[in-house]
Scaffold this active site. Structure first.
Site: not given
Lengths: 489, 476, 88
Positions: A82, A157, A181
């Protein structure tokens, strides 16, 4: 379009590499081909680290050939990161204009651990800007599409982290979870995600959203892969004062297909209102399955959780405001060239480089700690946090794990605007309380809705109770086949 | 005309002399090369985290104990959020809600009166970087070497009513901090910084007036000037029927006046909240006891004890305790040679002279007491005379040489051989017939001259009284 | 109304953000809606409850006072033109 190599489970791949059936370079080449082919559809990657990956691959192959990495079950596996986790010499953007060209001179601790274990970084993946959001549509680099249906969001996210795994553009990925997330996108993309107990994985190098809530965790196609990854990234880090030191990190011991007598509690409020019909139907089947496996399943009241979204918003936004203060256009990141005086530099740089959602949360966060508001908002939220913490402690005296649907519905369409605040907040209600109490949670798929979009379930354990949720997840996982997005079949 | 009284409180920032910074492992040593002692943590790079330096906490507790404070058992760090270019994270890690120590006191002695100055609280925080202005190019640069250096902030109550009381307090505070060894307290170098909080009220009134905060005071002399200027300014305003504004002012020592910097911030403007990156601290009573046991004897106690144990005067005791180094050297040397009066004499007369002549700081003195003890014994045994001894003492004081080695190397031992003394005296007498006849005519000064010349012949290495005796014999 | 023109300006300045009039109106609306929802926290009785910041019981995490040099790689842009730092 199924590619035998790219669709493999990570652990199986690593074994084939160790057994010399596959070479690391071969796998990398195949995987990269798939990535380039699929990226125009999904837009999961912000940065593809092709050159760097080939370098790492050569090095890892060498280590394997000379007998090294024998104790590393994921050596040679390709992993996506990420893009809020710092990677040395590779740009780390947080999906924001503010850090579009930021290249850290240091690796996050988790990245150091990955490299040591012979895991290969294939690229940095998309997220909501600064990890704030549940759709990945706030990314400066454009929205990521759900591999199950490109007209829908992958969640957020960690949308990019979940979609690359589902689309078989990487074997495992690392995401971060502040209020759901990792879990929510894993659920929307039909893959497995683990949010570890707070303090288990070092936060050094994770660009923070809310420091008292953030944790890095793995997303993979099966529980075993995620557990193997969890073992690699867990551990005490002297550079992170909030990281803990455990004696035992062998989570793999919990990969046992036996949950007879396990006490499973289901907080009633999650089934109250707003739950999508298909989700409800599937969840009912899940409960039946668990009972069939020999677990004691019970519904119970846990009403204080109704207030977890409010507490979560206040605390996460207040911490975020402070975390993002350092992006001032002066030291690194986006900074305007022409200005009169330092105030203009600050204000213009930040206003131009932050997206709307980020700005909204910064404003909200500042409000909750502003003169006269601290007691009623920030302190009140932290008091509710303690009540939630205590409620979970009480619950885990009676139950080994808690079970819930991961989301009240499946992945919404890309342009979906939530109008009913209650609906918006129910997502947080299911997830954020786990972060508020610092607990571990696993999310895994349990089927699809009538439109073919994945549905997920969430298992929660007490602090450092990962083994319980791993066992419960693993046992459930054995009852169903892995399902991949139809576009790949 | 109404009379006014002053109420002055201080916020003193002290840089701690730990080896590394408070939240990272960068060195705290001063360097002229900008940004040579930084890392991603102290420059606020994204994703970095603070880790607390244990020694900084120990120093903080030690200072708290030395100032008679109550140590806060459950203490933690808070973020103070504001924007300034020298603040890399746009927040300073400090303490507001549970400061490390509270409610202490310092006793000062001003014009013969003892007075208590109360300490409101004391806490740990990190220092900011330093801005360097290039006026020519109209650019400002930031040096982060200072960012992250551990600071203790000491906040007093408004218990001081004159510049003298303020200076007496600061003197006492400096002594305590230097005795503890936690800071070198050099105001010109910025390792101790003082902000003044000053208000005035009508003589006899109880309620304090509105205060102003004064920054940028860089020397003790400037403190006195700033107090005078600001109190005069406030009194003038009140006499004219106006109101003193609650503001922060900047002292300009060159123009001898202050200018308004900004309205005084409300503490809530900083949105202080507990730093989630740093777990709370529990200062156990065991740890406090441990630190208490290691506290040194402070100056006041030493002055009392020196007078009692060594039978020296108050004045002498004060000089000998002006720094812990000197006090320790005094005691160690006295223990070794058993002649405290001699040691005291050397330190107070020659020692202080050398300090003044070389513009040294009493805290920079450092030599081995062994060496001074040896010197004193050598003089006592008549191995060298006092004049030579003074030269050797200076070498010990400044360069820590071993006197025995030095004397041997330079051949400075006293000459006691009568023959050599006699022949030198004879030479001088033969070469100075005028002086000899002057002496014979009763001019005592001539003897002094002859003595001087003889000592010169002997390179000063003789006992003057012996020389005198021999000369007198020869002159008969 | 939680957020009005006055405190909006105060907050925006504290966090160094500026908005167009249109955006200001929009954000004010959204934030007020959110705050209305957040206000429901009042429904929960929290008298005698201590606030919670750190979810783990650990305390006293330290490092020893040792120096480790970091090679400063010139990553910082430390030059500011025409700062008028002494003015508000």
């Amino acid at each position: 379009m199924i590619n035998d190599i790219t669709s493999m489970e990570a652990l199986r791949l690593a074994r084939k590499i160790k057994d010399k059936e596959l070479s690391v370079i071969e796998v990398l080449r195949t995987q990269l081909n798939a990535v380039y082919e699929r990226e125009p559809l999904y837009n999961s990657y912000i940065t593809i680290m092709e050159d760097e990956a080939y370098r790492q691959a050569k090095f890892v192959q060498q280590r394997i050939d000379t007998g090294g990495l024998a104790d590393s079950p994921l050596a040679g596996v390709l992993v996506a990161i990420k893009d809020n986790i710092c990677t040395k010499s590779v740009r780390t953007t947080c999906a924001s204009k503010m850090l579009e060209e930021f290249i850290p001179s240091y690796d996050a601790t988790v990245i150091e651990r990955l490299k040591e274990a012979g895991v290969i970084l294939i690229g940095k993946v998309n997220l909501d800007e600064f990890a704030m959001g549940g759709t990945t549509t706030s990314s400066y680099f454009g929205a990521t599409k759900n591999p199950w249906n490109v007209k829908h969001v992958p969640g957020g996210s960690s949308g990019g982290s979940a979609s690359v795994v589902a689309a078989e553009e990487a074997y495992i990925s690392l995401g971060s979870d502040t209020g759901g997330s990792i879990r929510q996108p894993a659920s929307f993309c039909g893959v497995v995600g683990i949010k570890p107990t707070y303090g288990t994985v070092s936060r050094y190098g994770l660009i923070p959203f809310a420091p008292s809530l953030d944790q890095i965790g793995p997303i993979g196609r099966c529980v075993s892969d995620c557990v193997a990854m969890l073992e690699v990234i867990s551990g005490h880090d002297p550079k992170d004062s909030t990281s803990i030191r455990k004696k035992n990190y062998s989570y793999r011991e919990a990969l046992v297909d036996d949950i007879k007598g396990m006490r499973i509690g289901i907080p009633k409020l999650y089934l109250d209102e707003g739950l999508d019909d298909d989700v409800h139907k599937k969840f009912t089947e899940v409960v039946k399955t668990y009972k069939g496996l020999g677990a004691d399943v019970e519904f119970f009241d846990m009403n204080v959780l109704r207030y977890s979204p409010q507490a979560y918003f206040v605390i996460s936004c207040a911490e975020a405001t402070s975390s993002l203060s350092r992006f001032d256009g002066l030291k690194y990141g986006y900074g305007i060239e022409e200005y009169e005086g330092i105030q203009e530099l600050y204000i213009k740089s930040r206003s131009e480089a932050f997206g709307d959602e980020v700005k909204r949360r910064i404003m909200l966060g500042a409000f909750t700690q502003s003169p006269g508001k601290y007691e009623d908002y920030y302190n009140k939220a932290r008091k509710i946090r303690r009540l939630i913490y205590q409620a979970y402690e009480e619950a885990f005296e009676k139950y080994d794990v808690l079970l819930s649907p991961e989301q009240i519905k499946t992945a919404p369409p890309l342009n979906y605007k939530v109008n009913d605040p209650k609906e918006k907040h129910q997502s947080e209600m299911l997830n954020a309380s786990v972060n508020l109490a610092g607990l571990p949670a696993v999310c895994l798929p349990c089927g699809q809705d009538r439109n073919g979009l994945p549905i997920g379930i969430q298992l929660i354990a007490k602090q450092f109770g990962e083994k319980n949720i791993i066992r419960a997840a693993y046992a459930f996982e054995q009852t169903r086949p892995y399902e991949r997005p139809s576009i790949l079949t | 005309m109404k009379e006014y009284e002053l109420d002055i409180g201080l916020e003193v920032h002290v840089e701690l002399s730990t080896a590394s910074k408070i939240f990272c492992a960068c060195s705290t040593k001063f360097s002229l090369e900008a940004n040579s002692s930084c890392c991603p943590v102290c420059t606020g790079m994204p994703g970095t985290l603070p880790v607390l330096n244990k020694k900084a906490v120990e120093y903080g507790v030690a200072v708290g104990l030395a100032l008679n404070c109550t140590i806060t058992r459950d203490t933690m760090f808070d973020r103070k959020n504001y924007y300034y270019p020298d603040l890399p994270k746009a927040y300073q890690i400090s303490q507001l809600y549970y400061p490390l120590a509270q409610k202490g006191k310092v006793i000062i002695n001003e014009s013969g009166q003892e007075k208590i100055i109360r300490i409101h609280e004391l806490h740990l925080e990190e220092d900011a970087g330093r801005l360097l202005h290039d006026w020519e190019k109209d650019k400002t640069y930031i040096d982060y070497n200072r960012a992250g250096i551990p600071l203790i902030e000491i906040v007093t109550e408004a218990d001081m009513h004159s510049a003298d009381e303020v200076l007496a307090f600061l003197d006492k505070l400096k002594s305590i901090l230097q005795y503890l060894g936690v800071s070198d307290c050099k105001m010109e170098e910025g390792s101790i910084r003082v902000d003044l909080n000053l208000s005035v009220r009508e003589a006899g009134a109880i309620t304090l007036g509105t205060r102003t905060e004064m920054k940028n005071i860089n020397s003790f002399k400037a403190i006195a000037r700033a107090i005078e200027s600001e109190s005069a300014r406030q009194i003038e305003i009140l006499r004219n029927g106006g109101q003193v504004a609650l503001e922060t002012r900047r002292w300009d020592d060159v123009s001898n006046e202050s200018i308004r910097m900004r309205a005084k911030e409300n503490i809530e403007d900083y949105r202080y909240f507990p730093d989630p990156d740093i777990p709370p601290l529990i200062i156990s009573s065991d740890w406090i006891d441990e630190i208490k046991a290691r506290l040194p004897e402070f100056r006041d106690e030493k002055i009392f004890r020196f007078q009692r144990d060594y039978d020296i005067s108050l004045y002498d005791a004060e000089v000998l305790t002006s720094s812990k180094k000197i006090a320790d050297i005094f005691e160690e040397t006295a223990k070794l040679c058993h002649m405290p009066k001699e040691v005291s004499n050397w330190l107070m007369v020659e020692g202080m002279r050398i300090i003044r002549a070389n513009e040294m700081d009493v805290w920079d003195i450092d030599f081995n007491p062994d060496n001074l003890a040896k010197l004193i014994l050598m003089v006592d045994k008549g191995q060298i005379n006092r004049t030579i001894a003074k030269e050797v003492f200076e070498e010990i004081f400044l360069k820590n040489i071993d006197p025995e080695v030095y004397v041997n190397k330079h051949g400075l031992g006293i000459i006691s051989d009568d023959k050599i003394l006699g022949s030198a005296a004879l030479r001088v007498i033969n070469n100075n017939p005028k002086s000899v006849s002057d002496y014979k005519q009763g001019k005592a000064k001539a003897l002094g001259y002859l003595m001087g010349q003889t000592m010169k012949e002997l390179n000063g290495r003789a006992d003057p009284s012996l020389v005198r005796k021999i000369l007198l014999e020869l002159l008969q | 109304m939680h957020i009005n023109k006055d405190n909006f300006t105060y907050i925006a300045n504290a966090v160094k953000l500026s908005f167009t009039d249109k955006d200001e109106k929009q954000i004010t609306k959204e934030l007020n809606k959110m705050l209305e929802y957040i206000d429901t926290m009042k429904e929960l009785d929290t008298s005698n409850v201590k606030p919670l910041t750190h979810v783990l019981p650990q305390t006293n995490v330290f490092r020893e006072d040792e120096v480790i040099c970091y090679d400063t790689s010139g990553q910082l842009n430390s030059e500011i033109d025409k700062i008028k730092v002494l003015r508000d």
